[in-house]
Design a protein around this motif. Structure first.
Motif, short mmCIF file in Angstrom:
data_model
loop_
_atom_site.label_atom_id
_atom_site.label_comp_id
_atom_site.label_asym_id
_atom_site.label_seq_id
_atom_site.Cartn_x
_atom_site.Cartn_y
_atom_site.Cartn_z
N LYS A 8 -29.73 110.46 14.87
CA LYS A 8 -29.54 110.83 13.59
C LYS A 8 -28.92 109.91 12.70
O LYS A 8 -28.24 109.06 13.00
CB LYS A 8 -28.31 111.96 13.61
CG LYS A 8 -28.95 113.16 14.80
CD LYS A 8 -27.69 114.19 14.60
CE LYS A 8 -28.36 115.32 15.83
NZ LYS A 8 -27.29 116.31 16.01
N ALA A 9 -29.42 110.13 11.53
CA ALA A 9 -28.98 109.19 10.25
C ALA A 9 -28.43 110.15 9.17
O ALA A 9 -29.17 111.24 8.88
CB ALA A 9 -30.16 108.38 9.83
N VAL A 10 -27.55 109.76 8.58
CA VAL A 10 -26.82 110.35 7.39
C VAL A 10 -26.84 109.65 6.22
O VAL A 10 -26.61 108.32 5.94
CB VAL A 10 -25.30 110.67 7.62
CG1 VAL A 10 -24.45 111.21 6.44
CG2 VAL A 10 -25.04 111.37 8.99
N PHE A 11 -27.16 110.51 5.15
CA PHE A 11 -27.68 109.73 3.54
C PHE A 11 -26.67 110.51 2.81
O PHE A 11 -27.06 111.58 2.38
CB PHE A 11 -29.00 109.82 3.26
CG PHE A 11 -30.08 109.41 4.29
CD1 PHE A 11 -30.53 108.01 4.41
CD2 PHE A 11 -30.69 110.27 5.40
CE1 PHE A 11 -31.46 107.65 5.26
CE2 PHE A 11 -31.47 109.42 6.57
CZ PHE A 11 -32.03 108.35 6.20
N PRO A 12 -25.65 110.03 2.20
CA PRO A 12 -25.01 110.47 1.27
C PRO A 12 -25.51 110.48 -0.31
O PRO A 12 -25.66 109.30 -0.62
CB PRO A 12 -23.57 109.68 1.16
CG PRO A 12 -23.95 108.46 2.04
CD PRO A 12 -25.08 108.38 2.68
N VAL A 13 -25.82 111.34 -0.68
CA VAL A 13 -26.64 111.46 -1.81
C VAL A 13 -26.04 112.26 -2.97
O VAL A 13 -26.74 112.93 -3.99
CB VAL A 13 -28.08 111.83 -1.85
CG1 VAL A 13 -29.02 110.87 -0.66
CG2 VAL A 13 -28.29 113.13 -1.21
N ALA A 14 -24.85 112.48 -3.01
CA ALA A 14 -24.18 113.40 -3.92
C ALA A 14 -23.51 112.64 -5.09
O ALA A 14 -23.12 113.35 -6.08
CB ALA A 14 -23.02 114.29 -3.29
N GLY A 15 -23.82 111.40 -5.11
CA GLY A 15 -23.15 110.65 -6.30
C GLY A 15 -23.80 111.12 -7.48
O GLY A 15 -25.04 111.60 -7.85
N LEU A 16 -23.27 110.67 -8.86
CA LEU A 16 -23.54 111.12 -9.97
C LEU A 16 -24.34 110.10 -10.98
O LEU A 16 -25.10 110.32 -11.96
CB LEU A 16 -22.44 111.29 -11.00
CG LEU A 16 -21.53 112.33 -10.67
CD1 LEU A 16 -20.24 112.71 -11.38
CD2 LEU A 16 -22.07 113.89 -10.65
N GLY A 17 -24.29 108.68 -10.43
CA GLY A 17 -25.27 107.96 -10.83
C GLY A 17 -25.11 107.50 -12.22
O GLY A 17 -25.79 107.24 -13.19
N THR A 18 -23.67 107.55 -12.71
CA THR A 18 -23.45 107.15 -13.85
C THR A 18 -23.60 105.93 -14.73
O THR A 18 -23.91 105.81 -15.72
CB THR A 18 -21.81 107.49 -14.23
OG1 THR A 18 -21.01 106.43 -13.24
CG2 THR A 18 -21.32 108.74 -13.99
N ARG A 19 -23.92 104.85 -13.77
CA ARG A 19 -24.17 103.42 -14.06
C ARG A 19 -25.71 103.48 -14.67
O ARG A 19 -26.15 102.63 -15.33
CB ARG A 19 -24.06 102.53 -12.98
CG ARG A 19 -22.65 102.20 -12.69
CD ARG A 19 -22.56 100.73 -12.00
NE ARG A 19 -22.84 101.15 -10.52
CZ ARG A 19 -22.70 100.69 -9.50
NH1 ARG A 19 -22.61 99.23 -9.63
NH2 ARG A 19 -23.16 100.89 -8.23
N PHE A 20 -26.54 104.32 -14.51
CA PHE A 20 -27.87 104.73 -14.85
C PHE A 20 -28.03 105.76 -15.86
O PHE A 20 -29.14 106.04 -16.09
CB PHE A 20 -28.80 104.79 -13.70
CG PHE A 20 -29.13 103.48 -13.05
CD1 PHE A 20 -30.13 102.85 -13.29
CD2 PHE A 20 -28.19 103.20 -12.04
CE1 PHE A 20 -30.45 101.55 -12.56
CE2 PHE A 20 -28.83 102.02 -11.13
CZ PHE A 20 -29.78 101.41 -11.65
N LEU A 21 -26.85 106.21 -16.54
CA LEU A 21 -27.27 107.11 -17.55
C LEU A 21 -27.82 106.41 -18.72
O LEU A 21 -27.34 105.26 -19.00
CB LEU A 21 -25.80 107.64 -18.22
CG LEU A 21 -25.15 108.76 -17.09
CD1 LEU A 21 -23.80 109.05 -17.60
CD2 LEU A 21 -26.09 110.16 -17.01
N PRO A 22 -28.73 107.14 -19.53
CA PRO A 22 -29.01 108.64 -19.39
C PRO A 22 -30.38 108.85 -18.48
O PRO A 22 -30.58 109.92 -18.43
CB PRO A 22 -29.51 109.01 -20.97
CG PRO A 22 -30.24 107.58 -21.28
CD PRO A 22 -29.41 106.50 -20.61
N ALA A 23 -30.68 107.72 -17.92
CA ALA A 23 -31.65 108.18 -16.86
C ALA A 23 -31.55 109.34 -15.77
O ALA A 23 -32.23 110.01 -15.32
CB ALA A 23 -32.53 106.91 -16.17
N THR A 24 -29.97 109.24 -15.42
CA THR A 24 -29.73 110.02 -14.31
C THR A 24 -29.06 111.38 -14.86
O THR A 24 -28.53 112.13 -13.96
CB THR A 24 -28.66 109.25 -13.40
OG1 THR A 24 -28.01 108.60 -14.10
CG2 THR A 24 -29.42 108.21 -12.65
#
Length: 293
Positions: A8-24
């Motif tokens: 099994k592999a776990v991928f944490p993908v809940a981050g907000l991506g603030t360093r890529f605003l406004p794209a994110t």
């Protein structure tokens, strides 16, 4: 002694991506594309090629498109069939996980990587698991990074952390390990420190977004107090686990790209583009023209 396999592999993908605003603002940062596929697809491909059977995603609000990405798109598939786009249809089939191979759970609050890992306790169960940070792409010419780690795990057991060298003056930006003597780029780990003060790092080997962790981490995370930044830090829990279990560092073969930064993301696009035979020649010419203008 045989070790339980890493399935099994776990991928944490809940981050907000603030360093890529406004794209994110409306699109998850994990869906930003490096050449022709999103970041999350690159790391899932790495896991699949390493033998992972179950892909577990820790998501948050506005991340539903990630779940959709790993599902069938009937209208798209039917359109490709009607238009005779067999190559594209076969590619989508190849990249799609099988039924029951993906699980999604919500973190609900941004409480840190340690908390994200704790959220998968019932999905992982009593098995070792890989933890893969989608922000970090690792490009290898032979076996991919996770496969290299699993090979070490099969021999050593315990917990495995991928590391790479950086200049000593840059260690303050990263998690750093202290090690004992080892062989073949594999060393027993004696300690870990998160973002040490300048000049105080125990080595120049930094933690690089890939882990193999034993399930006992969950009982530690259950009572883990918040650490740096007011978040539950995985490094704190790993240090506690280290008192009972062995850890090894693997200096992997390959190059990492920190796609959580704009420079790393753009560099990854160039590197992966130059290795794609369908565009490499034209891309190289375009880059040379830009550099010479």
């Amino acid at each position: 002694m045989a070790h339980k396999p890493v399935r099994k592999a776990v991928f944490p993908v809940a981050g907000l991506g603030t360093r890529f605003l406004p794209a994110t603002k409306a699109m998850p940062k994990e869906m930003l594309t490096v050449v022709d596929r999103p970041l999350i697809q690159h790391v899932v491909d790495e896991a699949r090629d390493a033998g992972i059977e179950h892909f577990i995603f820790v998501t948050g609000r506005n991340k539903g498109v990630i779940e959709d990405h790993f599902d069938r798109q009937a209208e798209l598939e039917n359109t490709l069939k009607r238009r005779g786009k067999r190559e594209q249809l076969e590619l989508l089939e190849k990249l799609l996980p099988g039924p029951g191979q993906t699980s999604f759970t919500r973190q609900q609050e941004p409480m840190g990587l340690g908390h994200a890992v704790w959220c998968v306790r019932d999905l992982v169960g009593d098995e070792p698991f890989a933890l893969i940070l989608p922000d970090v792409l690792i490009k290898s010419s032979g076996k991919n990074c996770l496969k290299q780690m699993i090979d070490v795990y099969d021999e050593k057991g315990g917990n495995i952390i991928a590391v790479e060298e950086v200049p000593m003056e840059d260690t303050y930006q990263y998690g750093v390990v202290s090690i004992e003597d080892g062989t073949n780029n594999v060393w027993p780990i004696t300690g870990m420190v998160e973002k040490p003060e300048s000049g105080e790092a125990p080595s120049n080997l930094i933690i690089t977004g890939r882990y193999i962790i034993q399930p006992e981490i969950f009982s530690i995370l259950k009572g883990q107090e918040k650490g740096a930044g007011g978040e539950v830090q995985i490094t704190d829990a790993l240090r506690t686990l280290m008192s009972d279990q062995k850890f090894h560092a693997l200096q992997f073969s390959g190059r990492s790209y920190d796609c959580g930064s704009k420079q790393g993301f753009l560099t990854a696009n160039v590197a992966y583009g130059l290795s794609d035979p369908s565009i490499s020649e034209d891309l190289r010419a375009s880059l040379l023209k830009l550099l010479n203008d």
